[in-house]
Design an enzyme around this catalytic site. Structure first.
Site, PDB file in Angstrom:
ATOM      1  N   SER A  77      20.447  24.457 -34.106  1.00  0.00           N
ATOM      2  CA  SER A  77      19.849  25.652 -32.926  1.00  0.00           C
ATOM      3  C   SER A  77      18.222  25.339 -32.887  1.00  0.00           C
ATOM      4  O   SER A  77      17.472  24.864 -33.621  1.00  0.00           O
ATOM      5  CB  SER A  77      20.047  26.940 -33.312  1.00  0.00           C
ATOM      6  OG  SER A  77      21.349  27.302 -33.468  1.00  0.00           O
ATOM      7  N   GLN A  78      17.911  25.610 -31.474  1.00  0.00           N
ATOM      8  CA  GLN A  78      16.536  25.864 -31.389  1.00  0.00           C
ATOM      9  C   GLN A  78      15.785  26.497 -32.482  1.00  0.00           C
ATOM     10  O   GLN A  78      16.297  27.660 -32.688  1.00  0.00           O
ATOM     11  CB  GLN A  78      16.280  26.502 -29.723  1.00  0.00           C
ATOM     12  CG  GLN A  78      15.062  26.639 -29.477  1.00  0.00           C
ATOM     13  CD  GLN A  78      15.152  27.544 -28.042  1.00  0.00           C
ATOM     14  OE1 GLN A  78      16.224  28.143 -27.606  1.00  0.00           O
ATOM     15  NE2 GLN A  78      13.978  27.563 -27.262  1.00  0.00           N
TER      16      GLN A  78
END
Lengths: 294, 836
Positions: free
Chosen positions: A110-111
């Site tokens: 994920s970011q």
């Protein structure tokens, strides 16, 4: 009649371009191969980690703190975990970029901002027991392990599970308990948990996970496209007199209905949380920070 | 002799084969890329490939006399290359991984460029064959063009038909044979014996070997981000059955990991769901089939989900389910004691449910009280005389699938005011219409569905729609129940009790207090309730105007339910997102703009730049000659008159835009997308082919073209304005009657639309034969650009505007073709000697 480009000239130019492209490709493949051959622990020993440290600090400052994540434990964890050692080696150069990265099997790491936001929303304490459904790269588990004492993580893809196991061990996260299996069933033997993070969206919230959550506990689920806008879904299990299970949706983009776009601009960061107003330190002049969630 | 004119049957036959192969390849590649990626990426790649047709004109101009000296040999060489590309390109493309989903973080320039070239290749080469044939055919140009149109008319239905029988990757390889046939026809004469030996034999051997190598390879692997790839990669899934058709490849997969229960209540005890089989269309999750062993009542989770709200209000009687899918809503109807009549457009779903999955599903589709009608929902609604106690329109996509794929600017003919009106008409007195949609954040689809339902009620004469509506939601789904009559106090109380018991939020109940909204599944603002209040109150217009997304009711003329972007809101939203996804997942809109942009760029580079260069070189040469002779001289060649280029471009834009608007309107009328597309494209091209043949017999003057264009203007304007009225009386008629009526309306327009291009080509050949490649190029680029522009215009203003754009383009063509006008062919006579 003359032609804009004679056949012979054109062919020579095409060949030259092809040769140059091949050379460039070979160089990039060789460098990728060389990077893949390096041992992550060796990098660490030789102090090659310094540029990454700087990148990590920048990441925390510009991507996370500036967007409103304030929990010191979360910020510290994000600053400590070596994300570049948990992404595929060919993606190391963009490990601290402001976005998700592919890790294989159609899965992503994920970011960084989403990881920080999810972790913050769980309101963790050092003694908490946390379950993660979807180990993936192991990054989220490592961030959690920096904050709480017990982390349990389940992954359905065996290859990802094995890779995360190896990488987390190499980084010294020996206490994280990893399991290969179906996360929707939870980890009954270790239940109940103070918090659960589900890193893969499902059509419904698995009842087993709600059951394995302590009263007052929280489940955090990101919903949305892996490379697009994501929203967070928080499931809160009541305790005491109000034992109801509720969900709370936190969107990355927010707007107030019945307001025109021009008004939107003014209210893009509604100052709901008094603490938010008191912490303008990271906001640069003219920079419009993203809205924080309640 | 190698450079003389070929017999018409050979050139025409070769053009026919290549044209059939080109359009068939376009359809087959769309299927292949939709399987590998998602359909809007597929459209982008094909749109790029079609630029090859425009680029072929520039390539012909570049090749100049070299090609004209030995046209048959060059055309045969190009045809062989088309065959080679066709059989080998997909194998190569499959070997080079390209992930469109990763584009936001990874541009993948090498893979993108490779795919681009592999798709561009066959279209460029096919364009070279047709363009060279037209360039060298002289007065026969209209007939050659007729072969081109008729070949395309045959290729489209041929590909559609074969897609029922063969998987697309095999079919693509088979299409290479048409390229070989084309080359063989071109070199069939005695005069080409040597070329046949040197070129055709080895060429055919290479093509066949490449074809064999491609066939031996496994089919290209779909994106790992597709649902089917992901479930199979767990190692805990088994493919039970699959079927392929022009609608896509449908697969049934068994896995203990499949648990599909959207809208399931959080108060539902932690019981296991019954085993399910997942259905996947082109690798994307479509829905689940639940195992049924005994009584439907055993499936307790059905009555504890949000989608059971309508069944809570209407139990007993008869339900119509618009989209049978895996049978989830049929089960819900049965468990509510209703008879279920379901419509399903994808016959492969029905075949799976009645074949390999019949036992697993407990013979659901053949149970007493269940009736399945294969076909499209709106077609069924128009022709059925039956009336129902409940009409249910479930979400047509599975939860979460659009999150990955992004929204295509595709049409959704079921989410329009007219469609919901037809659903309301199918209700018995006291009946209810149940609609549901997944929630997207920021909120837009759900609000738009509510606005559309309100407009549909008002269109049926309801003055207080708020009394006829109930709406509720959880975190993922919005359910709207619309009644023909106002809901009474008992029904409202029953709804409240249902929502309280299962922990769902009321969005709209007649007389609801605002404090009741947003209590269990909490959003940052009670946005849905506020929207419902505004839409049902006096603030409606202000709300619709000011809301950052386009949530206005959707109508048939502009049926883009999912296109909710307001361009004016983008800068603000983009700033809020920090550039991470300024289009909020509506990438396909961006892809559409990209498509149009690259077309303009290509046209500029390959059409206008060479023209400018040629003009510059000519002027320099003329200046040198002047210096030498000391007098002004006319060069040996002149540029193609700009108005002639404009004329060909206008014809391309006109044809494509009229075709696109006809396609949309008749697809809705025929209610069978695949057959409708085949019929419309096939008949239009066939009629145009006939028009082109007749054009060959018309006189040389510009009067013929002017007369044809006047007819086109009249007929296309009538189509733009009156077509919906002309179709209305037969909407409920049987398919054969509708198809016949559609054909009768299409044929005259198609016929006259086939006349101007070959006449213009012939006129150009007589005055500027060297300019034909440029004209071909202008027509090709304009046609490709027109498809993107028409799609953007349809999104913004609807299909009537697209049809009117077609009329405007033909008006432009008329102006440049009419004697006396500044841009007419008559004035082109003075433009000077042959073009470069």
């Amino acid at each position: 009649m003359r032609y804009p480009l004679k056949g012979g000239d054109a062919m020579a130019r095409i060949l030259r371009t092809l040769a140059l492209s091949t050379l460039c490709l070979s160089v990039s493949f060789c460098s990728a191969g060389a990077s893949a051959a390096q041992d992550p622990r060796q990098d660490r020993d030789e102090g090659l980690d310094r540029p990454y440290q700087a990148a990590r600090k920048r990441m925390v400052k510009r991507q996370i703190r500036a967007r409103g994540v304030k929990d010191p434990a979360v910020l510290r964890a994000m600053e400590r975990v070596e994300r570049h050692r948990l992404v595929p080696k060919t993606r190391r150069h963009s490990a601290y970029a402001d976005g998700p990265l592919p890790i294989g099997h159609g899965q992503t790491i994920s970011q960084p901002y989403i990881v920080a936001l999810m972790t913050e929303r769980l309101r963790l304490s050092p003694g908490d027991r946390v379950l993660e459904v979807g180990t993936g790269s192991g990054y989220q588990a490592a961030v959690l392990a920096e904050i709480v004492s017990e982390v349990f993580s389940i992954e359905i893809y065996r290859e990802l599970h094995e890779r995360a196991k190896e990488n987390l061990k190499a980084l010294g996260y020996e206490t994280i308990r990893l399991r290969h299996g179906d996360g929707a069933r939870g980890w009954k033997e270790e239940a109940p948990f103070d918090a659960i993070i589900v890193t893969c969206a499902a059509s419904h919230i698995p009842p087993a996970l709600v059951e394995q959550l302590k009263p007052g506990g929280r489940i955090c689920i990101p919903v949305g496209a892996p490379f697009g806008v994501q929203r967070l879904l928080l499931v809160e299990k009541g305790d005491g007199s109000d034992a109801k299970v509720r969900t709370r949706t936190i969107t990355e983009v927010r707007f107030v209905p019945l307001l025109a776009p021009r008004d939107l601009k003014k209210r893009s960061r509604p100052p709901k949380d008094p603490e938010e107003r008191e912490d303008p330190q990271e906001k640069k002049p003219g920079e419009e920070a993203r809205p924080a969630s309640p | 002799m190698t450079g003389g004119p070929l017999p018409l049957w050979r050139t025409g036959g070769a053009v026919f084969c290549i044209s059939a192969a080109t359009i068939a390849l376009e359809i087959v590649l769309l299927r292949i890329f939709a399987l590998l990626w998602w359909h809007h990426f597929a459209h982008l790649v094909i749109g790029t490939g079609l630029l090859g047709l425009g680029a072929s004109g520039s390539a012909l101009a570049l090749g100049g006399r070299r090609f004209v000296k030995r046209p048959a040999v060059w055309m045969a060489l190009f045809a062989l290359a088309v065959a080679l590309f066709t059989v080998a390109a997909q194998g190569l493309a499959g070997a080079i991984a390209f992930e469109p989903v990763q584009l936001p973080v990874d541009a993948q320039p090498a893979a993108l460029a490779t795919h681009f070239l592999l798709v561009l290749g066959p279209f460029l080469l096919a364009g070279l064959v047709v363009g060279l044939a037209l360039r060298t055919s002289g007065r026969e140009a209209p007939r050659i063009y007729a072969f081109n149109l008729v070949g395309s008319a045959v290729g489209a239905p041929l590909a559609t038909l074969l897609l029922w029988l063969l998987p697309p990757h095999l079919l693509a390889s088979g299409l290479g044979l048409l390229g070989l046939a084309s080359a063989a026809l071109l070199l069939a004469g005695e005069e080409h014996r040597r070329a046949r030996r040197v070129l055709l034999g080895p060429g055919a051997a290479i093509v066949l070997l490449a074809g064999a190598a491609t066939l031996l390879q496994p089919p290209p692997a779909p994106s790992p981000y597709k649902d089917l790839s992901q479930i199979m990669a767990t190692g805990r899934a088994r493919l039970l059955a699959s079927r392929t058709s022009p609608l896509g490849r449908i697969a049934a997969v068994e896995s203990p990991l499949i648990r599909y229960a959207p809208g399931r209540s959080l108060t539902d005890p932690g019981t296991e769901l019954p085993p399910q089989v997942g259905l996947y269309l082109d690798g994307g999750f479509l829905g689940a089939v639940t195992r049924l062993e005994g009584d439907v009542a055993e499936l307790g989770h059905l009555s504890r989900s949000l989608s059971s709200l309508p069944f809570e209000l209407r139990s007993g009687g008869r339900a119509l389910i618009l989209g049978a899918g895996g049978g989830a809503d049929i089960l819900a109807a049965l468990s509510a004691g209703m008879e279920a009549h379901a419509v399903e457009m994808n016959r492969d779903v029905l075949r799976l449910m009645e074949g390999p999955l019949a036992e697993f599903s407990g013979g659901l589709f053949r149970r007493p009280g269940v009736r399945i009608d294969p076909g499209e929902a709106r077609g069924f609604l128009r022709r059925t005389e039956a009336r129902f106690d409940l009409v249910a329109l479930p979400p047509l996509d599975a939860f979460g699938t659009v999150a990955v794929s992004g929204f295509a600017p595709g049409e959704s003919p079921l989410y329009t005011v007219e469609a919901l009106g037809e659903m309301l008409d199918a209700l018995r007195p006291g009946g209810v219409l149940a609609l549901s949609r997944w929630l997207r954040q920021p909120a837009r689809d759900g609000i738009r569905l509510l606005a559309t339902a309100i407009a549909a009620l008002e269109a049926r004469g309801v003055t207080r729609p708020g009394d006829h509506l109930l709406a509720a939601r959880d975190w993922s789904q919005l359910v709207i129940v619309a009644g023909r009559e106002p809901f009474n106090a008992d029904e409202i109380a029953a709804t409240e009790a249902f929502l309280d018991r299962l922990g769902f939020d009321a969005v709209w109940l007649p007389g609801m207090a605002p404090g009741r909204a947003n209590q269990v599944h909490i959003l940052e603002e009670p946005v849905y309730h506020r929207a419902a209040t505004a839409l049902l109150g006096r603030d409606r217009e202000a709300f619709l105007e000011e809301y950052p997304f386009d949530v206005r009711p959707v109508r048939d003329d502009r049926p883009f339910f999912f296109h909710t972007l307001k361009w004016a809101s983008l800068p603000v939203l983009g700033r809020q997102l920090g550039g991470s996804d300024p289009l909020l997942g509506e990438w396909s809109t961006l892809l559409l703009l990209w498509s149009a942009g690259q077309c303009v760029l290509f046209a500029a580079l390959l059409l206008f730049l060479p023209l400018l260069l040629a003009r510059w070189r000519r002027r320099r040469r003329m200046a040198r000659e002047e210096q030498r002779s000391g007098a002004a001289s006319r060069g040996s060649c002149s540029p193609i008159p700009a108005h002639a280029l404009g004329h060909f471009a206008a014809l391309g834009i006109g044809y494509m835009t009229v075709e696109m608007s006809l396609l949309q309107r008749l697809t809705l009328f025929l209610a069978q997308p695949i057959y409708a597309a085949t019929l419309v494209i096939g008949l239009l091209l066939l009629a145009s082919g006939a028009g082109s043949l007749v054009a060959g017999r018309m006189g040389r003057g510009p009067e013929g073209a002017s007369r044809a264009l006047r007819w086109i203007l009249l007929l296309s304007f009538l189509h733009a304005v009156l077509l919906p009225l002309l179709l209305e009386p037969l909407r409920g008629a049987p398919l054969a009657a509708r198809a016949l009526w559609a054909a009768l309306l299409l044929l005259p327009l198609g016929f006259v639309m086939g006349i101007p291009f070959p006449l213009a080509l012939r006129a150009l050949h007589e005055r500027h034969p060297g300019a034909i490649p440029r004209a071909w190029s202008a027509n090709g680029f304009a046609s490709v650009l027109a498809t993107s522009v028409a799609a953007i215009l349809a999104l913004a203003a609807g299909y009537r505007a697209v049809a009117l754009l077609g009329v405007a383009a033909y008006a432009g063509a008329y102006r440049s073709a009419t004697p006396g006008n500044a841009g007419s062919e008559a004035s082109a006579q003075d433009a000077g000697p042959p073009a470069c």
